[in-house]
Design a protein around this motif. Structure first.
Motif, PDB file in Angstrom:
ATOM      1  N   HIS A   2       0.828  -1.198   0.000  1.00 20.66           N
ATOM      2  CA  HIS A   2       0.000   0.000   0.000  1.00 20.66           C
ATOM      3  C   HIS A   2       0.862   1.248   0.000  1.00 20.66           C
ATOM      4  N   VAL A   3       0.379   2.276  -0.680  1.00 20.71           N
ATOM      5  CA  VAL A   3       1.072   3.566  -0.740  1.00 20.71           C
ATOM      6  C   VAL A   3       0.157   4.631  -0.137  1.00 20.71           C
ATOM      7  N   ILE A   4       0.677   5.360   0.836  1.00 24.37           N
ATOM      8  CA  ILE A   4      -0.077   6.411   1.521  1.00 24.37           C
ATOM      9  C   ILE A   4       0.641   7.736   1.303  1.00 24.37           C
ATOM     10  N   LEU A 201      -5.396   6.317  15.115  1.00 26.76           N
ATOM     11  CA  LEU A 201      -5.407   6.865  13.763  1.00 26.76           C
ATOM     12  C   LEU A 201      -4.878   5.853  12.767  1.00 26.76           C
ATOM     13  N   TRP A 202      -3.797   5.140  13.118  1.00 23.64           N
ATOM     14  CA  TRP A 202      -3.249   4.148  12.195  1.00 23.64           C
ATOM     15  C   TRP A 202      -4.269   3.039  11.916  1.00 23.64           C
ATOM     16  N   GLU A 206      -5.471   2.051   8.203  1.00 22.04           N
ATOM     17  CA  GLU A 206      -5.417   0.671   7.702  1.00 22.04           C
ATOM     18  C   GLU A 206      -6.782   0.225   7.189  1.00 22.04           C
ATOM     19  N   ALA A 207      -7.826   0.568   7.930  1.00 24.29           N
ATOM     20  CA  ALA A 207      -9.174   0.168   7.529  1.00 24.29           C
ATOM     21  C   ALA A 207      -9.613   0.857   6.248  1.00 24.29           C
ATOM     22  N   ALA A 208      -9.062   2.050   5.979  1.00 27.44           N
ATOM     23  CA  ALA A 208      -9.445   2.815   4.789  1.00 27.44           C
ATOM     24  C   ALA A 208      -8.677   2.400   3.541  1.00 27.44           C
ATOM     25  N   LEU A 209      -7.624   1.602   3.701  1.00 32.43           N
ATOM     26  CA  LEU A 209      -6.832   1.183   2.542  1.00 32.43           C
ATOM     27  C   LEU A 209      -7.626   0.198   1.696  1.00 32.43           C
ATOM     28  N   PRO A 210      -7.478   0.271   0.373  1.00 33.75           N
ATOM     29  CA  PRO A 210      -8.247  -0.625  -0.498  1.00 33.75           C
ATOM     30  C   PRO A 210      -7.828  -2.076  -0.342  1.00 33.75           C
ATOM     31  N   ARG A 211      -8.807  -2.936  -0.165  1.00 34.96           N
ATOM     32  CA  ARG A 211      -8.536  -4.355   0.088  1.00 34.96           C
ATOM     33  C   ARG A 211      -7.890  -5.046  -1.102  1.00 34.96           C
ATOM     34  N   GLU A 212      -8.228  -4.628  -2.312  1.00 30.57           N
ATOM     35  CA  GLU A 212      -7.765  -5.388  -3.479  1.00 30.57           C
ATOM     36  C   GLU A 212      -6.265  -5.306  -3.688  1.00 30.57           C
ATOM     37  N   THR A 213      -5.588  -4.348  -3.025  1.00 32.31           N
ATOM     38  CA  THR A 213      -4.138  -4.259  -3.208  1.00 32.31           C
ATOM     39  C   THR A 213      -3.376  -5.078  -2.184  1.00 32.31           C
ATOM     40  N   GLU A 214      -4.053  -5.674  -1.223  1.00 28.29           N
ATOM     41  CA  GLU A 214      -3.347  -6.302  -0.119  1.00 28.29           C
ATOM     42  C   GLU A 214      -2.577  -7.555  -0.536  1.00 28.29           C
TER      43      GLU A 214
END
Length: 216
Positions: A2-4, A201-202, A206-214
């Motif tokens: 993931h990239v933030i 916050l972390w 994490e919950a907001a990251l797109p699942r399909e990239t995991e």
């Protein structure tokens, strides 16, 4: 991987401080986080030189190099990449947003800060990103309810069409003390209020990251 991207066109809202703290929580055994410092001030790199730990890794980069660096990081097995961006530099901010799975937009809760954050939210929406706004440098809670200025800022950000993190990060001296030692509050003062807020916050990020990239 993931990239933030942590982005705000206004300076002084705590982008670099959040990048430091989140990168340590984002690191996992065998899958370290990678910090990309694209701010010409290189405050993130200064902090990284103070650290006694090897992780997270850090690269000082020009925003135009991000696609190639991200691809190399993916090949090398990094779990998370966190990009710290400069204020004011629209092209650099857009380059970071384009390669990000999630754009985190920190802002102070004051009226002038909220007026300024609208341009960053607009940049993200322009390229099809759904930003997560984070209220940062907030007055600490003194009771069960959050300070009125934080509640009002949360409503204002929602009216701008932004998702807003439930966790508001307070302005605490412990964060500055930790940074001066090359650490984070989660390392310097684990179990403290500041550490709890950063951890919360972390978890939201994490919950907001797109699942399909995991599984990449």
């Amino acid at each position: 991987m993931h990239v933030i991207a942590i982005a705000a066109r206004k300076g002084g809202v705590g982008k670099t401080t959040l990048a430091m703290h989140l990168s340590v929580l984002a690191s996992a055994p065998g899958r370290p986080a990678l910090l990309l410092d694209t701010d010409p001030q290189h405050s993130l790199a200064w902090w990284h030189r103070l650290r006694k730990e090897d992780e997270p890794n850090l690269i000082e980069a020009d925003a135009r190099e991000l696609p190639d660096i991200i691809e190399a990081a993916r090949r090398e097995g990094f779990g998370r990449v966190i990009i710290d961006t400069p204020p004011h530099a629209e092209d650099s901010i857009l380059n970071a947003m384009r390669v990000a799975d999630l754009v985190v937009v920190p802002t102070r809760p004051g009226p002038l800060d909220l007026a300024a954050v609208a341009t960053t939210l607009e940049l993200a929406h322009r390229i099809g990103k759904a930003p997560l706004a984070v209220l940062n440098h907030c007055p600490p809670r003194t009771g069960a309810a959050e300070p009125a200025i934080v509640t009002e800022a949360r409503a204002a950000l929602s009216n701008m069409g932004a998702a807003v993190a439930a966790t508001a990060v307070a302005n605490r001296v412990s964060m500055s003390h930790a940074i001066l030692t090359g650490s984070t509050v989660n390392e310097h003062e684990p179990g403290g209020k500041a550490a709890g807020e950063v951890e919360a916050l972390w978890r939201e990020i994490e919950a907001a990251l797109p699942r399909e990239t995991e599984t990449r």
